[in-house]
Design a protein around this motif. Structure first.
Motif, PDB file in Angstrom:
ATOM      1  N   PRO A   1      32.508 -22.855  45.755  1.00  0.00           N
ATOM      2  CA  PRO A   1      32.218 -21.540  46.368  1.00  0.00           C
ATOM      3  C   PRO A   1      30.725 -21.231  46.304  1.00  0.00           C
ATOM      4  N   LYS A   2      30.229 -20.522  47.331  1.00  0.00           N
ATOM      5  CA  LYS A   2      28.814 -20.151  47.375  1.00  0.00           C
ATOM      6  C   LYS A   2      28.644 -18.735  46.841  1.00  0.00           C
ATOM      7  N   PHE A   3      27.612 -18.545  46.003  1.00  0.00           N
ATOM      8  CA  PHE A   3      27.317 -17.231  45.462  1.00  0.00           C
ATOM      9  C   PHE A   3      25.956 -16.802  45.992  1.00  0.00           C
ATOM     10  N   VAL A   4      25.891 -15.647  46.641  1.00  0.00           N
ATOM     11  CA  VAL A   4      24.648 -15.140  47.207  1.00  0.00           C
ATOM     12  C   VAL A   4      24.279 -13.854  46.478  1.00  0.00           C
ATOM     13  N   LEU A   5      23.120 -13.861  45.853  1.00  0.00           N
ATOM     14  CA  LEU A   5      22.650 -12.667  45.147  1.00  0.00           C
ATOM     15  C   LEU A   5      21.918 -11.765  46.129  1.00  0.00           C
ATOM     16  N   ARG A   6      22.399 -10.554  46.290  1.00  0.00           N
ATOM     17  CA  ARG A   6      21.789  -9.600  47.223  1.00  0.00           C
ATOM     18  C   ARG A   6      20.826  -8.690  46.479  1.00  0.00           C
ATOM     19  N   ASP A   7      19.709  -8.385  47.093  1.00  0.00           N
ATOM     20  CA  ASP A   7      18.750  -7.423  46.563  1.00  0.00           C
ATOM     21  C   ASP A   7      18.715  -6.249  47.536  1.00  0.00           C
ATOM     22  N   PRO A   8      19.436  -5.178  47.238  1.00  0.00           N
ATOM     23  CA  PRO A   8      19.503  -4.051  48.184  1.00  0.00           C
ATOM     24  C   PRO A   8      18.155  -3.390  48.417  1.00  0.00           C
ATOM     25  N   VAL A   9      17.270  -3.443  47.403  1.00  0.00           N
ATOM     26  CA  VAL A   9      15.933  -2.864  47.573  1.00  0.00           C
ATOM     27  C   VAL A   9      15.156  -3.644  48.625  1.00  0.00           C
ATOM     28  N   LEU A  10      15.088  -4.971  48.421  1.00  0.00           N
ATOM     29  CA  LEU A  10      14.336  -5.822  49.344  1.00  0.00           C
ATOM     30  C   LEU A  10      14.926  -5.749  50.750  1.00  0.00           C
ATOM     31  N   GLU A  11      16.252  -5.753  50.847  1.00  0.00           N
ATOM     32  CA  GLU A  11      16.903  -5.671  52.155  1.00  0.00           C
ATOM     33  C   GLU A  11      16.545  -4.369  52.862  1.00  0.00           C
ATOM     34  N   GLY A  12      16.572  -3.262  52.107  1.00  0.00           N
ATOM     35  CA  GLY A  12      16.243  -1.959  52.691  1.00  0.00           C
ATOM     36  C   GLY A  12      14.801  -1.875  53.142  1.00  0.00           C
ATOM     37  N   VAL A  13      13.891  -2.449  52.328  1.00  0.00           N
ATOM     38  CA  VAL A  13      12.468  -2.441  52.669  1.00  0.00           C
ATOM     39  C   VAL A  13      12.210  -3.271  53.927  1.00  0.00           C
ATOM     40  N   ILE A  14      12.776  -4.484  53.968  1.00  0.00           N
ATOM     41  CA  ILE A  14      12.585  -5.355  55.134  1.00  0.00           C
ATOM     42  C   ILE A  14      13.137  -4.705  56.394  1.00  0.00           C
ATOM     43  N   ASP A  15      14.293  -4.063  56.275  1.00  0.00           N
ATOM     44  CA  ASP A  15      14.900  -3.387  57.429  1.00  0.00           C
ATOM     45  C   ASP A  15      13.995  -2.278  57.952  1.00  0.00           C
ATOM     46  N   ALA A  16      13.423  -1.480  57.034  1.00  0.00           N
ATOM     47  CA  ALA A  16      12.537  -0.387  57.451  1.00  0.00           C
ATOM     48  C   ALA A  16      11.271  -0.924  58.114  1.00  0.00           C
ATOM     49  N   LEU A  17      10.655  -1.942  57.518  1.00  0.00           N
ATOM     50  CA  LEU A  17       9.416  -2.502  58.067  1.00  0.00           C
ATOM     51  C   LEU A  17       9.654  -3.141  59.430  1.00  0.00           C
ATOM     52  N   SER A  18      10.796  -3.818  59.584  1.00  0.00           N
ATOM     53  CA  SER A  18      11.097  -4.471  60.863  1.00  0.00           C
ATOM     54  C   SER A  18      11.357  -3.464  61.969  1.00  0.00           C
ATOM     55  N   ASN A  19      11.692  -2.221  61.594  1.00  0.00           N
ATOM     56  CA  ASN A  19      11.903  -1.157  62.578  1.00  0.00           C
ATOM     57  C   ASN A  19      10.644  -0.333  62.812  1.00  0.00           C
ATOM     58  N   GLY A  20       9.506  -0.836  62.324  1.00  0.00           N
ATOM     59  CA  GLY A  20       8.227  -0.176  62.575  1.00  0.00           C
ATOM     60  C   GLY A  20       7.959   1.010  61.679  1.00  0.00           C
ATOM     61  N   GLN A  21       8.717   1.144  60.599  1.00  0.00           N
ATOM     62  CA  GLN A  21       8.514   2.252  59.681  1.00  0.00           C
ATOM     63  C   GLN A  21       7.637   1.814  58.513  1.00  0.00           C
ATOM     64  N   GLN A  22       6.980   2.776  57.895  1.00  0.00           N
ATOM     65  CA  GLN A  22       6.198   2.505  56.700  1.00  0.00           C
ATOM     66  C   GLN A  22       7.081   2.762  55.485  1.00  0.00           C
ATOM     67  N   VAL A  23       6.857   2.021  54.401  1.00  0.00           N
ATOM     68  CA  VAL A  23       7.652   2.185  53.189  1.00  0.00           C
ATOM     69  C   VAL A  23       6.752   2.638  52.042  1.00  0.00           C
ATOM     70  N   ALA A  24       7.177   3.704  51.384  1.00  0.00           N
ATOM     71  CA  ALA A  24       6.447   4.220  50.227  1.00  0.00           C
ATOM     72  C   ALA A  24       7.248   3.933  48.964  1.00  0.00           C
ATOM     73  N   VAL A  25       6.538   3.534  47.919  1.00  0.00           N
ATOM     74  CA  VAL A  25       7.136   3.329  46.599  1.00  0.00           C
ATOM     75  C   VAL A  25       6.671   4.483  45.720  1.00  0.00           C
ATOM     76  N   VAL A  26       7.611   5.314  45.292  1.00  0.00           N
ATOM     77  CA  VAL A  26       7.295   6.486  44.469  1.00  0.00           C
ATOM     78  C   VAL A  26       7.839   6.254  43.068  1.00  0.00           C
ATOM     79  N   VAL A  27       6.989   6.396  42.068  1.00  0.00           N
ATOM     80  CA  VAL A  27       7.397   6.233  40.667  1.00  0.00           C
ATOM     81  C   VAL A  27       7.382   7.587  39.985  1.00  0.00           C
ATOM     82  N   LEU A  28       8.519   7.944  39.400  1.00  0.00           N
ATOM     83  CA  LEU A  28       8.616   9.157  38.580  1.00  0.00           C
ATOM     84  C   LEU A  28       8.603   8.720  37.119  1.00  0.00           C
TER      85      LEU A  28
END
Length: 436
Positions: free
Chosen positions: A31-58
């Motif tokens: 069986p194949k195991f694929v590790l997903r990174d929801p952060v990276l996926e979300g960032v790539i999706d936003a950038l590919s749609n022409g949006q800017q991504v901000a990283v905010v640290v509290l």
């Protein structure tokens, strides 16, 4: 009976022997195991749609004091409450579409990943969002832990992936945001960064206009708009202002503000001459630039694209900018013209001219200065004029400060010129320029 037994054994051996066949002949795969990174996926999706991504640290600035009052399990529970609270507040706010994910990437707080829509001013948008959301978050967490006074330090940075992978760019932005939140960055740099942000947020820039002269006719046919920061401050000069904006990843925001101010000034002054506007390849190569420009054209329908010339600063390389050439193509389709600025001052003049085939080539002051006493410089000018003719470009000579320099330009049939010899920059008003 015996035959049946051996047939069964043969089939069993044949079945298991498949495991030892070459890889391409295997019928049974693990069986194949694929590790997903929801952060990276979300960032790539936003950038590919022409949006800017901000990283905010509290950063919870007094977490150490707080952790002394809680057990480790309670501390994890506290951070979970903080994350859930932030997500809940976001989903019930005007900024709900901006949230990509809230993540516990940071041991002393939270890291929030936001998408900034292309039509929004990213710095102003982030500042307004934090101003709105942080009091709500503090009220939320205070109801859960009323016995503890919460204080937060905030840092944010925008993901820039021009020279690295998205994952590397994400990590760099997150570390910069952490450093800002923890105030580990040199205080002078932070103060300067905040000053640049404030200039953009409060729109504290002024545009001056310097005339461009048609040399054969000796008359004004165009203007170059020049940016100045707040008067009397260290950031009044454009070199300092734009340099610091670049270092703090605010160059796009600053130059977009220049574009907006330029449209308003052209409309207010009723200027019918051509206008030259100076932009870095970083801004012209930004996927958000064309939508922002189209919005301004809708807002100011009286401004004709054929009257505007975008100057590409030659001191910056156009390499590695994915959308740059496509944006230039779209600008030309809309009727805008393209100029290569600072020709002769940087390292890539010929390459940039070859890539863009500009409508106008602007020869830098370093070539023009004392050209009347320097035969080599005059030869350089002749070479640039020859290149311009091959490219079908007009030539503008910049920085003329004395008559002798102007005479050399006339002798070599340069098309246009600007400099203090003709006029200093001034404030453009209706039908006139007021010196400042």
């Amino acid at each position: 009976m015996a035959t049946g037994f051996w047939e069964k054994q043969y089939k069993r051996v044949k079945k298991w022997s498949k495991l030892f066949l070459p890889h391409q002949k295997l019928r049974y795969f693990p069986p194949k195991f694929v590790l997903r990174d929801p952060v990276l996926e979300g960032v790539i999706d936003a950038l590919s749609n022409g949006q800017q991504v901000a990283v905010v640290v509290l950063s919870i600035s007094n977490l150490k004091e707080f952790s002394q009052q809680l057990e480790l399990a309670q501390l994890h529970e506290y951070k979970d409450e903080l994350r859930v609270g932030f997500q809940f507040i976001f989903k019930d706010s005007a900024y709900k579409d901006d949230l990509i994910i809230v993540h516990d990437y940071y041991s002393d707080g939270l890291t929030i990943f936001l998408r900034i829509q292309s039509e929004k001013h990213r710095v102003i948008h982030i500042e307004n969002m934090l101003k709105t959301m942080m009091p709500k978050l503090e009220r939320w967490i205070n109801t859960k832990y009323p016995y503890f006074q919460h204080t937060f330090d905030i840092g944010y940075m925008f993901i820039e992936r021009q020279y690295c992978t998205t994952q590397d760019a994400l990590y760099i932005a997150q570390q910069q945001a952490v450093a800002m939140a923890e105030k580990r960055i040199h205080s002078r740099y932070i103060n300067t960064l905040l000053e640049v942000r404030q200039i953009i947020q409060k729109r504290q820039i002024t545009l001056l206009a310097q005339p461009i002269i048609d040399l054969p006719k000796n008359e004004i046919i165009a203007w170059e708009f020049l940016t100045r920061g707040p008067k009397g401050t260290a950031l009044e000069t454009p070199l300092q202002l734009f340099s610091l904006a670049r270092q703090s990843n605010l160059i796009y925001d600053l130059e977009l503000l220049v574009l907006e101010k330029a449209f308003k000034l052209i409309s207010k002054a009723g200027c019918l001459d051509d206008i030259f506007l100076n932009f870095t390849p970083i801004t012209l190569g930004n996927k958000r630039f064309i939508p922002a420009l189209e919005k301004l054209l809708e807002e100011f329908p009286e401004i004709e694209p054929t009257k505007l010339i975008f100057e590409v600063t030659e001191r910056d390389s156009i390499e590695g900018l994915a959308f740059f050439l496509d944006n230039i193509k779209q600008l030309r389709q809309k009727g805008f013209r393209i100029a290569v600025d600072d020709t002769g001052a940087g390292y890539s003049s010929l390459h940039t001219i070859n890539e863009l085939m500009p409508d106008i080539i602007k020869v830098d002051r370093s070539v023009i200065q004392d050209i009347d006493t320097n035969k080599l410089k005059e030869s350089m000018l002749k070479g640039l004029i020859l290149i311009a003719k091959e490219a079908g470009s007009l030539v503008v000579a910049e920085g003329i400060e004395k008559k002798e320099e102007a005479d050399v330009l006339l002798r070599n049939q340069v098309d246009l010129a600007q400099g203090y010899f003709y006029a200093k920059p001034g404030r453009l008003e209706k039908d006139r320029v007021v010196l400042v």
